[in-house]
Design a protein around this motif. Structure first.
Motif, PDB file in Angstrom:
ATOM      1  N   GLU A 104      40.302  33.991  46.586  1.00  0.00           N
ATOM      2  CA  GLU A 104      39.471  33.842  45.393  1.00  0.00           C
ATOM      3  C   GLU A 104      38.057  34.370  45.622  1.00  0.00           C
ATOM      4  O   GLU A 104      37.551  35.160  44.851  1.00  0.00           O
ATOM      5  CB  GLU A 104      39.397  32.357  44.987  1.00  0.00           C
ATOM      6  CG  GLU A 104      40.703  31.819  44.431  1.00  0.00           C
ATOM      7  CD  GLU A 104      41.107  32.509  43.141  1.00  0.00           C
ATOM      8  OE1 GLU A 104      40.239  32.748  42.288  1.00  0.00           O
ATOM      9  OE2 GLU A 104      42.300  32.819  43.004  1.00  0.00           O
ATOM     10  N   SER A 120      34.144  39.165  39.623  1.00  0.00           N
ATOM     11  CA  SER A 120      35.498  39.542  39.196  1.00  0.00           C
ATOM     12  C   SER A 120      35.591  41.040  38.952  1.00  0.00           C
ATOM     13  O   SER A 120      36.576  41.686  39.332  1.00  0.00           O
ATOM     14  CB  SER A 120      35.886  38.778  37.931  1.00  0.00           C
ATOM     15  OG  SER A 120      35.934  37.399  38.192  1.00  0.00           O
ATOM     16  N   LYS A 123      35.528  42.825  42.252  1.00  0.00           N
ATOM     17  CA  LYS A 123      36.808  42.604  42.920  1.00  0.00           C
ATOM     18  C   LYS A 123      37.872  43.552  42.347  1.00  0.00           C
ATOM     19  O   LYS A 123      38.623  44.178  43.098  1.00  0.00           O
ATOM     20  CB  LYS A 123      37.227  41.147  42.747  1.00  0.00           C
ATOM     21  CG  LYS A 123      38.256  40.680  43.718  1.00  0.00           C
ATOM     22  CD  LYS A 123      38.438  39.173  43.580  1.00  0.00           C
ATOM     23  CE  LYS A 123      39.592  38.703  44.384  1.00  0.00           C
ATOM     24  NZ  LYS A 123      39.838  37.292  44.244  1.00  0.00           N
TER      25      LYS A 123
END
Length: 142
Positions: A104, A120, A123
């Protein structure tokens, strides 16, 4: 013995001895312990003041190549060397993709040498890059 001859010989000896002097390559390294107790090493000076600095000197290799070294048949060819590098890049890319997809919170080092947690969007961008590298290094055929 002529004094000019002695001075000339001395000059040649000094010139030759100074040309044989080899300085070591110096690398400056910084180390510090963060709030979590993790020890860090970096060639980039940290912004905070609680770090230690030291230098590593690496002597220059003066080994002259022998005929065996120059004509060694066991040395890998350029194609073999590139294949090996591709395999290494493939393995690293697959590992990166695995980490990006299975964890995560991912911490990365930015351009200034600072740690940051990937957003996010970051990523997803790194996942896409890892997939492209896998395609390039793992699935490519020559």
């Amino acid at each position: 013995m002529d004094i000019r001859f002695s001075v000339k010989c001395l000059g040649i000896v000094i010139l030759l001895s100074s040309s044989l002097y080899v300085s070591a390559k110096t690398i400056r390294v910084y180390t510090w312990t963060d709030a979590k107790g993790i020890v860090h090493y970096s060639q980039i000076m940290p912004e905070h003041s609680s770090y230690q600095e030291f230098e590593i000197k690496e002597p220059v290799n003066l080994t002259l190549p022998t005929t065996e070294m120059l004509f060694d048949e066991a040395k890998p060819t350029l194609v073999e060397e590139l294949d090996k590098r591709s395999e290494d890049y493939c393995e690293k890319s697959r590992h990166n993709l695995n980490v990006l997809e299975n964890f995560e919170e991912i911490t990365a080092i930015d351009e200034s040498g600072q740690e940051k947690i990937l957003s996010s969007a970051d990523k997803l961008e790194h996942i896409e890059l890892a997939q492209k590298r896998i395609k390039m290094f793992c699935e490519a055929t020559l």
